[in-house]
Write a protein that holds these residues in place. Structure first.
Motif, PDB file in Angstrom:
ATOM      1  N   TRP A  59       0.800  -1.223   0.000  1.00  0.00           N
ATOM      2  CA  TRP A  59       0.000   0.000   0.000  1.00  0.00           C
ATOM      3  C   TRP A  59       0.834   1.275   0.000  1.00  0.00           C
ATOM      4  O   TRP A  59       0.349   2.348  -0.329  1.00  0.00           O
ATOM      5  CB  TRP A  59      -0.968   0.019   1.175  1.00  0.00           C
ATOM      6  CG  TRP A  59      -0.356  -0.324   2.500  1.00  0.00           C
ATOM      7  CD1 TRP A  59      -0.316  -1.575   3.069  1.00  0.00           C
ATOM      8  CD2 TRP A  59       0.317   0.544   3.403  1.00  0.00           C
ATOM      9  NE1 TRP A  59       0.332  -1.523   4.281  1.00  0.00           N
ATOM     10  CE2 TRP A  59       0.730  -0.232   4.520  1.00  0.00           C
ATOM     11  CE3 TRP A  59       0.626   1.900   3.409  1.00  0.00           C
ATOM     12  CZ2 TRP A  59       1.411   0.305   5.599  1.00  0.00           C
ATOM     13  CZ3 TRP A  59       1.303   2.440   4.485  1.00  0.00           C
ATOM     14  CH2 TRP A  59       1.689   1.643   5.567  1.00  0.00           C
ATOM     15  N   GLY A  60       2.128   1.203   0.417  1.00  0.00           N
ATOM     16  CA  GLY A  60       2.945   2.413   0.456  1.00  0.00           C
ATOM     17  C   GLY A  60       4.352   2.147   0.937  1.00  0.00           C
ATOM     18  O   GLY A  60       4.685   1.041   1.358  1.00  0.00           O
ATOM     19  N   ASP A  77       2.614   6.692  -1.949  1.00  0.00           N
ATOM     20  CA  ASP A  77       1.407   5.876  -2.044  1.00  0.00           C
ATOM     21  C   ASP A  77       1.615   4.934  -3.225  1.00  0.00           C
ATOM     22  O   ASP A  77       1.829   5.382  -4.345  1.00  0.00           O
ATOM     23  CB  ASP A  77       0.189   6.772  -2.260  1.00  0.00           C
ATOM     24  CG  ASP A  77      -1.130   6.029  -2.161  1.00  0.00           C
ATOM     25  OD1 ASP A  77      -1.137   4.785  -2.236  1.00  0.00           O
ATOM     26  OD2 ASP A  77      -2.161   6.704  -2.002  1.00  0.00           O
ATOM     27  N   ASP A  81      -5.968   2.093  -4.193  1.00  0.00           N
ATOM     28  CA  ASP A  81      -6.941   1.465  -3.305  1.00  0.00           C
ATOM     29  C   ASP A  81      -7.860   2.467  -2.609  1.00  0.00           C
ATOM     30  O   ASP A  81      -8.619   2.105  -1.713  1.00  0.00           O
ATOM     31  CB  ASP A  81      -6.219   0.613  -2.259  1.00  0.00           C
ATOM     32  CG  ASP A  81      -5.222   1.406  -1.433  1.00  0.00           C
ATOM     33  OD1 ASP A  81      -5.118   2.631  -1.632  1.00  0.00           O
ATOM     34  OD2 ASP A  81      -4.535   0.790  -0.598  1.00  0.00           O
ATOM     35  N   LYS A  83      -6.949   4.703  -0.598  1.00  0.00           N
ATOM     36  CA  LYS A  83      -6.394   5.054   0.704  1.00  0.00           C
ATOM     37  C   LYS A  83      -5.136   5.879   0.523  1.00  0.00           C
ATOM     38  O   LYS A  83      -4.504   5.850  -0.520  1.00  0.00           O
ATOM     39  CB  LYS A  83      -6.088   3.797   1.516  1.00  0.00           C
ATOM     40  CG  LYS A  83      -7.330   3.038   1.913  1.00  0.00           C
ATOM     41  CD  LYS A  83      -7.005   1.901   2.828  1.00  0.00           C
ATOM     42  CE  LYS A  83      -8.284   1.189   3.234  1.00  0.00           C
ATOM     43  NZ  LYS A  83      -8.005   0.086   4.142  1.00  0.00           N
ATOM     44  N   CYS A  84      -4.785   6.595   1.576  1.00  0.00           N
ATOM     45  CA  CYS A  84      -3.588   7.429   1.591  1.00  0.00           C
ATOM     46  C   CYS A  84      -2.561   6.805   2.533  1.00  0.00           C
ATOM     47  O   CYS A  84      -2.893   5.948   3.342  1.00  0.00           O
ATOM     48  CB  CYS A  84      -3.933   8.825   2.096  1.00  0.00           C
ATOM     49  SG  CYS A  84      -5.230   9.649   1.150  1.00  0.00           S
ATOM     50  N   VAL A  85      -1.333   7.261   2.441  1.00  0.00           N
ATOM     51  CA  VAL A  85      -0.277   6.841   3.355  1.00  0.00           C
ATOM     52  C   VAL A  85      -0.073   7.962   4.363  1.00  0.00           C
ATOM     53  O   VAL A  85       0.110   9.117   3.977  1.00  0.00           O
ATOM     54  CB  VAL A  85       1.038   6.547   2.600  1.00  0.00           C
ATOM     55  CG1 VAL A  85       2.161   6.259   3.568  1.00  0.00           C
ATOM     56  CG2 VAL A  85       0.847   5.396   1.631  1.00  0.00           C
ATOM     57  N   THR A 111       0.672  13.209   5.227  1.00  0.00           N
ATOM     58  CA  THR A 111      -0.133  12.281   4.428  1.00  0.00           C
ATOM     59  C   THR A 111       0.119  12.536   2.943  1.00  0.00           C
ATOM     60  O   THR A 111       0.310  13.679   2.527  1.00  0.00           O
ATOM     61  CB  THR A 111      -1.636  12.484   4.725  1.00  0.00           C
ATOM     62  OG1 THR A 111      -1.850  12.360   6.132  1.00  0.00           O
ATOM     63  CG2 THR A 111      -2.485  11.460   4.008  1.00  0.00           C
ATOM     64  N   CYS A 113      -1.609  11.118  -0.908  1.00  0.00           N
ATOM     65  CA  CYS A 113      -2.708  10.363  -1.507  1.00  0.00           C
ATOM     66  C   CYS A 113      -2.530  10.270  -3.016  1.00  0.00           C
ATOM     67  O   CYS A 113      -2.106  11.233  -3.661  1.00  0.00           O
ATOM     68  CB  CYS A 113      -4.040  11.050  -1.223  1.00  0.00           C
ATOM     69  SG  CYS A 113      -4.439  11.204   0.514  1.00  0.00           S
ATOM     70  N   LYS A 115      -2.066   6.931  -6.138  1.00  0.00           N
ATOM     71  CA  LYS A 115      -1.074   5.948  -6.554  1.00  0.00           C
ATOM     72  C   LYS A 115       0.085   6.611  -7.295  1.00  0.00           C
ATOM     73  O   LYS A 115      -0.107   7.403  -8.202  1.00  0.00           O
ATOM     74  CB  LYS A 115      -1.695   4.888  -7.458  1.00  0.00           C
ATOM     75  CG  LYS A 115      -0.711   3.820  -7.863  1.00  0.00           C
ATOM     76  CD  LYS A 115      -1.311   2.749  -8.717  1.00  0.00           C
ATOM     77  CE  LYS A 115      -0.219   1.745  -9.071  1.00  0.00           C
ATOM     78  NZ  LYS A 115      -0.727   0.652  -9.855  1.00  0.00           N
ATOM     79  N   LYS A 142       0.909   4.089   8.265  1.00  0.00           N
ATOM     80  CA  LYS A 142      -0.307   3.293   8.093  1.00  0.00           C
ATOM     81  C   LYS A 142      -1.109   3.813   6.915  1.00  0.00           C
ATOM     82  O   LYS A 142      -0.984   4.976   6.538  1.00  0.00           O
ATOM     83  CB  LYS A 142      -1.156   3.319   9.365  1.00  0.00           C
ATOM     84  CG  LYS A 142      -1.790   4.661   9.675  1.00  0.00           C
ATOM     85  CD  LYS A 142      -2.639   4.562  10.931  1.00  0.00           C
ATOM     86  CE  LYS A 142      -3.284   5.892  11.270  1.00  0.00           C
ATOM     87  NZ  LYS A 142      -4.126   5.799  12.460  1.00  0.00           N
ATOM     88  N   PRO A 143      -1.942   2.944   6.329  1.00  0.00           N
ATOM     89  CA  PRO A 143      -2.877   3.417   5.298  1.00  0.00           C
ATOM     90  C   PRO A 143      -4.087   4.038   5.980  1.00  0.00           C
ATOM     91  O   PRO A 143      -4.562   3.526   7.001  1.00  0.00           O
ATOM     92  CB  PRO A 143      -3.238   2.142   4.546  1.00  0.00           C
ATOM     93  CG  PRO A 143      -3.033   1.031   5.539  1.00  0.00           C
ATOM     94  CD  PRO A 143      -1.960   1.497   6.467  1.00  0.00           C
TER      95      PRO A 143
END
Length: 147
Positions: A59-60, A77, A81, A83-85, A111, A113, A115, A142-143
């Motif tokens: 995810w990141g 990122d 998905d 989601k952000c990192v 953060t 966001c 891909k 975390k995502p």
């Protein structure tokens, strides 16, 4: 921000690469957060050159270096998905002369966001824009849901 006293061992404890969420550290770990790097006064990594880290998940990713004066790096990122990192840095100070208890003094977040998008980050120990001498630091990643 509410200040809590916790033992140094609890603040820097690990279980399978994630922070141990004890009563004193539950606020610092965050749900789903994984420890990326940590530095502590008196350890070999704190007295030597900057401690490099390279954390990669589907995810990141987060890479950079950590010292007791600054944590710098790049977060990316890697997944489409929705989601952000998010990276979070927790800065601690000694709460007693022995260093057996520490308290959380500063928390910084960043953060990114989208891909393939990357963002640089820098975190330094400061409380209300006043620098302080850190006893230790923990970097987590975390995502998180995109806003």
């Amino acid at each position: 921000m509410k200040t809590r006293l916790i033992t140094a061992a609890a603040a820097f404890a690990l279980a399978g690469g994630t922070m141990v969420a004890t009563t004193g550290t539950a606020h610092a770990a965050g749900a789903g957060a994984e420890r990326v790097a940590s530095v502590q006064a008196g350890s070999a990594s704190a007295t030597a050159a900057a401690k490099k880290f390279n954390y990669v998940k589907p995810w990141g990713s987060v890479r950079g270096y950590a010292t007791l004066k600054a944590i710098k790096g790049v977060m990316t990122d890697r997944a489409n998905d929705g989601k952000c990192v998010q990276v979070t840095v927790y800065w601690y100070v000694k709460a007693n002369k022995k260093g057996t208890k520490v308290k959380l003094r500063d928390t910084d977040r960043g953060t990114v966001c989208g891909k393939g998008k990357s963002k640089k980050f820098t975190s330094v120990p400061d409380y209300k824009r006043r620098p302080f001498k850190a006893y230790g630091a923990i970097l987590t990643a975390k995502p998180v849901a995109a806003r």
